[in-house]
Write a protein that holds these residues in place. Structure first.
Motif, PDB file in Angstrom:
ATOM      1  N   ASP A 127      -2.485  12.596  -2.903  1.00  0.00           N
ATOM      2  CA  ASP A 127      -3.572  11.655  -2.612  1.00  0.00           C
ATOM      3  C   ASP A 127      -3.779  11.637  -1.095  1.00  0.00           C
ATOM      4  O   ASP A 127      -3.391  10.698  -0.402  1.00  0.00           O
ATOM      5  N   HIS A 146      -4.813   2.476  -4.395  1.00  0.00           N
ATOM      6  CA  HIS A 146      -4.185   3.771  -4.116  1.00  0.00           C
ATOM      7  C   HIS A 146      -2.703   3.750  -4.480  1.00  0.00           C
ATOM      8  O   HIS A 146      -2.169   4.732  -5.015  1.00  0.00           O
ATOM      9  N   GLY A 157       0.798  -1.218   0.000  1.00  0.00           N
ATOM     10  CA  GLY A 157       0.000   0.000   0.000  1.00  0.00           C
ATOM     11  C   GLY A 157       0.832   1.269   0.000  1.00  0.00           C
ATOM     12  O   GLY A 157       2.066   1.231  -0.040  1.00  0.00           O
ATOM     13  N   THR A 158       0.145   2.381   0.070  1.00  0.00           N
ATOM     14  CA  THR A 158       0.826   3.681   0.037  1.00  0.00           C
ATOM     15  C   THR A 158       1.709   3.879   1.268  1.00  0.00           C
ATOM     16  O   THR A 158       2.724   4.565   1.205  1.00  0.00           O
ATOM     17  N   SER A 194      -5.098   8.692   1.171  1.00  0.00           N
ATOM     18  CA  SER A 194      -4.404   7.407   1.222  1.00  0.00           C
ATOM     19  C   SER A 194      -3.804   7.195   2.605  1.00  0.00           C
ATOM     20  O   SER A 194      -3.548   8.142   3.355  1.00  0.00           O
ATOM     21  N   THR A 195      -3.558   5.932   2.930  1.00  0.00           N
ATOM     22  CA  THR A 195      -2.981   5.598   4.235  1.00  0.00           C
ATOM     23  C   THR A 195      -1.604   6.228   4.397  1.00  0.00           C
ATOM     24  O   THR A 195      -1.257   6.739   5.470  1.00  0.00           O
TER      25      THR A 195
END
Length: 214
Positions: A127, A95, A43-44, A130-131
């Motif tokens: 973004d 993402h 993920g991000t 996003s996490t």
């Protein structure tokens, strides 16, 4: 390492083919972070870890200048309950794919050919849901706009130094405050030029014989 299918640029190359060595290592380090935390996705937040751990990249230098380190981030990332890290390919989240593809747009806006860690970081902070962006916002002592301006200023200084062959003494003279940088951005936009191209023209004008004389 296998990369996810990514958008192609107008010349037919995939986003990953335009990555610098530092950007490629960032993705590898992001994958390592996902495995280390027993996550079955990339993920991000893992991309953020990859950026800070790629010490040769411009993104890491920018983040470290604000006191953001891997140690600071590591304590905020949850660890999965799996008994061992996942082997093989780890799929990217939606993402994460979007950020890597958005880095191509950031590169085009800067008038650059290669996608570096700084463009990936610029895409990540854009973004904001996003996490990775939320994690960074929790530890960053300034807002994202200040971070963006800092990154753009560093990118411009580095490129001008490389293109004009300036030494360390001249590099010092290329550094400006956030307010000065904002004025340059506005002037470049009014001239319809990328900031680094506008700055290069101003420096070359000043360097020509007779510059500054009547």
């Amino acid at each position: 390492m296998r990369y996810p299918q990514a958008a192609a640029d107008p010349r037919g190359a995939t986003v990953f083919e335009r990555f610098t060595d530092q950007a490629r290592r960032t993705v590898v380090l992001a994958s390592d972070a996902a495995r280390a935390h027993h996550h079955d996705y990339l993920g991000t937040e893992h991309i953020l870890f990859g950026l800070i751990r790629e010490r040769d990249g411009a993104a890491a230098r920018s983040l470290e200048s604000f006191g953001v380190s891997a140690a600071v981030l590591d304590g905020r990332l949850t660890t999965g309950h799996g008994e061992q890290a996942r082997s093989g390919h780890i799929p990217f989240t939606r993402h994460a794919k979007r950020i890597l593809e958005q880095s191509l747009r950031e590169t085009s806006l800067l008038g650059h050919e290669r996608i570096g860690t700084e463009q990936i970081l610029l895409a990540l902070i854009d973004d904001r849901e996003s996490t990775g962006a939320r994690l960074l916002r929790d530890v960053l002592p300034v807002d994202f706009e200040q971070l963006r301006q800092h990154i753009l200023r560093q990118v411009t200084e580095h490129r001008l130094t490389a293109e004009l062959g300036l030494g360390p003494t001249h590099l010092t003279n290329l550094r400006w405050t956030d307010a000065e940088h904002a004025l340059c951005v506005a002037a470049a936009a009014e001239a319809g030029q990328p900031l680094d191209a506008w700055m290069r023209d101003r420096i070359l004008d000043a360097a020509r014989p007779g510059a500054g004389t009547e």
